[in-house]
Design a protein around this motif. Structure first.
Motif, PDB file in Angstrom:
ATOM      1  N   ILE A  61       1.342  -4.070  -4.103  1.00 33.31           N
ATOM      2  CA  ILE A  61       1.393  -5.366  -3.444  1.00 33.31           C
ATOM      3  C   ILE A  61       0.727  -6.324  -4.421  1.00 33.31           C
ATOM      4  N   LEU A  62       1.408  -7.367  -4.788  1.00 34.49           N
ATOM      5  CA  LEU A  62       0.892  -8.313  -5.774  1.00 34.49           C
ATOM      6  C   LEU A  62       0.563  -9.622  -5.077  1.00 34.49           C
ATOM      7  N   GLY A  63      -0.716  -9.949  -5.018  1.00 33.67           N
ATOM      8  CA  GLY A  63      -1.111 -11.200  -4.382  1.00 33.67           C
ATOM      9  C   GLY A  63      -2.609 -11.312  -4.253  1.00 33.67           C
ATOM     10  N   SER A  64      -3.046 -12.525  -3.957  1.00 34.42           N
ATOM     11  CA  SER A  64      -4.468 -12.865  -3.968  1.00 34.42           C
ATOM     12  C   SER A  64      -5.278 -12.206  -2.857  1.00 34.42           C
ATOM     13  N   GLY A  65      -4.617 -11.739  -1.844  1.00 32.96           N
ATOM     14  CA  GLY A  65      -5.330 -11.203  -0.685  1.00 32.96           C
ATOM     15  C   GLY A  65      -5.274 -12.164   0.489  1.00 32.96           C
TER      16      GLY A  65
END
Length: 115
Positions: A42-46
């Motif tokens: 999962i690619l993302g800032s959170g």
């Protein structure tokens, strides 16, 4: 490692890759091998959208009873090495399968069934 290396360095990912603090397989075990399962990132800032994509992905994996290692990558320099500029992103077994939107559990299931 400098930002230039992170952005333009080797894209090979293996046993020596950096593992984020919150990266574990869906069953709670942390390791660097999928033992024949699938690898999911999962690619993302959170943010809320990233968390929703992670939740939907984990639910899809569980419903399909797949063996998988799921990692949530939050470092933007590392995310850029995957070639996306819009998050959240979903990477499965070496391919970006979605970015810039939150997939539903059923959409993730369709993608996983094709693998």
């Amino acid at each position: 490692m400098g930002i230039f290396d992170k952005l333009f360095g080797s894209k090979e990912r293996g046993c020596g890759e950096k593992v984020e603090k919150n990266s574990c397989s869906y069953n709670g075990e942390c390791n660097s091998s999928t033992d024949g399962g699938i690898e999911v990132r999962i690619l993302g800032s959170g943010c809320k959208n990233c968390q929703t994509l992670e939740k939907n992905t984990l639910e899809a994996i569980n419903e399909l009873k797949l063996k998988a290692e799921v990692k949530h990558i939050t470092d933007f320099a590392e995310i850029a090495t995957y070639g996306i500029m819009s998050t959240p992103g979903l990477w499965i077994n070496g391919k970006i399968v979605s970015y810039g939107k939150v997939l539903s559990k059923d959409e993730v299931k369709v993608i996983l069934e094709k693998i």
